[in-house]
Design an enzyme around this catalytic site. Structure first.
Site, PDB file in Angstrom:
ATOM      1  N   LYS A  38      30.395  34.732  38.026  1.00  0.00           N
ATOM      2  CA  LYS A  38      28.916  34.403  37.877  1.00  0.00           C
ATOM      3  C   LYS A  38      28.118  35.368  36.930  1.00  0.00           C
ATOM      4  CE  LYS A  38      28.717  32.253  42.550  1.00  0.00           C
ATOM      5  NZ  LYS A  38      29.713  32.690  43.242  1.00  0.00           N
ATOM      6  N   LYS A  65      40.950  29.586  42.717  1.00  0.00           N
ATOM      7  CA  LYS A  65      39.563  30.291  42.259  1.00  0.00           C
ATOM      8  C   LYS A  65      39.787  31.698  42.505  1.00  0.00           C
ATOM      9  CE  LYS A  65      35.494  30.206  44.670  1.00  0.00           C
ATOM     10  NZ  LYS A  65      35.235  31.565  44.717  1.00  0.00           N
ATOM     11  N   THR A  90      23.768  28.383  47.128  1.00  0.00           N
ATOM     12  CA  THR A  90      23.576  27.606  48.296  1.00  0.00           C
ATOM     13  C   THR A  90      23.107  28.478  49.467  1.00  0.00           C
ATOM     14  OG1 THR A  90      25.936  27.266  48.610  1.00  0.00           O
ATOM     15  CG2 THR A  90      24.786  25.605  47.594  1.00  0.00           C
ATOM     16  N   ARG A 130      39.222  28.646  53.283  1.00  0.00           N
ATOM     17  CA  ARG A 130      39.996  28.670  54.459  1.00  0.00           C
ATOM     18  C   ARG A 130      40.798  27.580  54.889  1.00  0.00           C
ATOM     19  NH1 ARG A 130      34.678  31.724  56.405  1.00  0.00           N
ATOM     20  NH2 ARG A 130      33.966  30.121  54.595  1.00  0.00           N
ATOM     21  N   ASP A 139      35.440  32.826  39.075  1.00  0.00           N
ATOM     22  CA  ASP A 139      34.043  32.648  39.565  1.00  0.00           C
ATOM     23  C   ASP A 139      33.493  34.048  39.504  1.00  0.00           C
ATOM     24  OD1 ASP A 139      32.023  31.965  41.088  1.00  0.00           O
ATOM     25  OD2 ASP A 139      32.980  31.792  42.857  1.00  0.00           O
ATOM     26  N   ASP A 172      23.319  38.682  32.488  1.00  0.00           N
ATOM     27  CA  ASP A 172      22.917  39.804  31.621  1.00  0.00           C
ATOM     28  C   ASP A 172      22.253  39.199  30.279  1.00  0.00           C
ATOM     29  OD1 ASP A 172      22.762  42.278  30.585  1.00  0.00           O
ATOM     30  OD2 ASP A 172      24.665  42.816  31.776  1.00  0.00           O
TER      31      ASP A 172
HETATM   32  O1  C5P Z   1      36.786  29.247  53.097  1.00  0.00           O
HETATM   33  P1  C5P Z   1      35.678  28.052  52.120  1.00  0.00           P
HETATM   34  O2  C5P Z   1      36.439  26.817  51.993  1.00  0.00           O
HETATM   35  O3  C5P Z   1      34.454  28.153  52.944  1.00  0.00           O
HETATM   36  O4  C5P Z   1      35.446  28.804  50.722  1.00  0.00           O
HETATM   37  C1  C5P Z   1      34.584  28.434  49.854  1.00  0.00           C
HETATM   38  C2  C5P Z   1      34.763  29.376  48.412  1.00  0.00           C
HETATM   39  O5  C5P Z   1      33.909  28.587  47.591  1.00  0.00           O
HETATM   40  C3  C5P Z   1      34.496  30.585  48.705  1.00  0.00           C
HETATM   41  O6  C5P Z   1      35.109  31.401  47.949  1.00  0.00           O
HETATM   42  C4  C5P Z   1      32.980  30.667  48.585  1.00  0.00           C
HETATM   43  O7  C5P Z   1      32.629  32.098  48.038  1.00  0.00           O
HETATM   44  C5  C5P Z   1      32.410  29.724  47.661  1.00  0.00           C
HETATM   45  N1  C5P Z   1      31.367  29.162  47.259  1.00  0.00           N
HETATM   46  C6  C5P Z   1      30.742  28.529  48.372  1.00  0.00           C
HETATM   47  N2  C5P Z   1      29.522  27.950  48.324  1.00  0.00           N
HETATM   48  C7  C5P Z   1      28.963  27.990  47.024  1.00  0.00           C
HETATM   49  C8  C5P Z   1      29.668  28.722  46.260  1.00  0.00           C
HETATM   50  C9  C5P Z   1      30.879  29.243  46.117  1.00  0.00           C
HETATM   51  O8  C5P Z   1      31.529  28.273  49.516  1.00  0.00           O
HETATM   52  N3  C5P Z   1      27.578  27.566  46.850  1.00  0.00           N
END
Ligand code: C5P
Length: 230
Positions: free
Chosen positions: A63, A34, A117, A209, A61, A66
Site C-alpha cells: 500500500k 499475499k 474497509t 485464517r 500488499d 508517497d
Molecule cells: O484472515 P483473513 O481471511 O481475515 O485475512 C484477510 C487478509 O486480507 C488479511 O491479510 C487482511 O489484512 C487483508 N485485508 C482485509 N480487508 C481489507 C484489506 C485487506 O481483510 N479491506
C-alpha cells in the site's frame, strides 16, 4: 480476469512460519499468496525471492503512498523482485498512480486501495473531510485508479457491482473478508462465502485464517478453491 486460485494471506510473523506452512502443500501445487507489511518488514525482500523460487505467485500488499518520484523508484525495486501484483493508495492521486505504473512496468498487476474497509463513513467525514457517502468515495477513487491505467482495486465484495459499473467489467476487484460457510468470521465484520463472491463478480479473493489456521490447511485450501470455481 478472474483468478482461479484464492490468494492465501501469509499473515505470519517469521520466515520459519512461512516455510513450515508452505511445506505442507505438494510441490506441484502452485499457490498465489499475499505478503503484507508485517512479514515483509520483518523478513525483507528475501521472503519474496523465496516464495517466488518455489514457483508461487506473489501479491505484495505494501500500500505505497508517497510523492510520485519516490513511489516510482520503489515500484522499480518491486518489479525487480518479480512480484505478480502490488498496490498503492488511490489517495496519493492520479499522478502518483501513473508514476507507480511507470516504475513497475507492465509485467506486474497494479491495484489501488480506495477507502480502507476499516474506515467508517463517519470517520471518513471527520478525519478526511470528505462529505460524500463512503460508496461514492470508493467509486470516485476507483475511477481515478482506472484513469491512471491501474488494473483494479482492493474492495469490499459489497462494492464490486458499483465499481464495475463505474469503470469496466475488466477492472479487477480483489476482495478480502471471505469465509467459507460455517467458519468463524473472526474480526471480519461483513463476510461473504467464496460462492457469493463469485456471484457478485469478484475477480480475486483473499483468504487468510480459514486456511492458515485450519487443522488441515491443504484440505481447507482445496475446499475453498473448489467453492470459488464451482
Ligand atoms: O484472515 P483473513 O481471511 O481475515 O485475512 C484477510 C487478509 O486480507 C488479511 O491479510 C487482511 O489484512 C487483508 N485485508 C482485509 N480487508 C481489507 C484489506 C485487506 O481483510 N479491506
Amino acid at each position: 480476469m478472474r483468478e482461479e486460485r484464492p490468494i492465501v494471506a501469509l499473515d505470519f510473523p517469521s520466515f520459519e512460519d512461512v516455510k513450515s506452512f508452505l511445506s505442507q502443500f505438494p510441490k506441484e501445487e502452485k499457490l498465489y499468496v499475499k505478503i503484507g507489511m508485517e512479514l515483509y518488514y520483518a523478513v525483507g525482500p528475501e521472503i519474496v525471492r523465496y516464495v517466488k523460487s518455489l514457483g508461487h505467485s506473489v501479491f505484495l500488499d505494501l500500500k505505497l503512498h508517497d510523492i510520485p518520484n519516490t513511489v516510482k523508484s520503489a515500484m522499480a525495486v518491486l518489479a525487480d523482485l518479480g512480484v505478480d501484483m502490488t498496490n498503492v493508495h488511490a489517495a496519493g492521486g492520479v499522478e502518483m498512480m501513473k508514476a507507480a505504473r511507470e516504475g513497475l512496468g507492465q509485467g506486474s498487476k497494479l491495484i489501488a486501495v480506495t477507502q480502507l474497509t476499516s474506515t467508517s463513513e463517519e470517520q471518513m467525514k471527520e478525519d478526511q473531510n470528505i462529505q460524500s457517502s463512503l460508496v461514492e468515495s470508493v467509486v470516485h477513487y476507483a475511477k481515478k485508479a482506472a484513469e491512471a491505467e491501474l488494473d483494479g482495486v482492493v474492495c469490499s465484495a459489497h462494492e464490486v457491482e458499483a465499481i464495475k459499473t463505474a469503470t469496466s467489467e475488466r477492472f479487477i476487484c480483489l476482495t478480502p473478508g471471505i469465509r467459507p460457510a460455517g467458519s468463524a468470521a473472526s474480526d471480519q465484520k461483513r463476510v461473504m462465502t467464496p460462492a457469493q463472491a463469485r456471484q457478485i463478480g469478484s475477480d480475486y479473493i483473499v483468504v487468510g485464517r480459514p486456511i492458515t489456521q485450519a487443522e488441515d490447511p491443504v484440505e481447507a485450501y482445496q475446499t475453498i478453491r473448489a467453492e470459488w470455481n464451482a
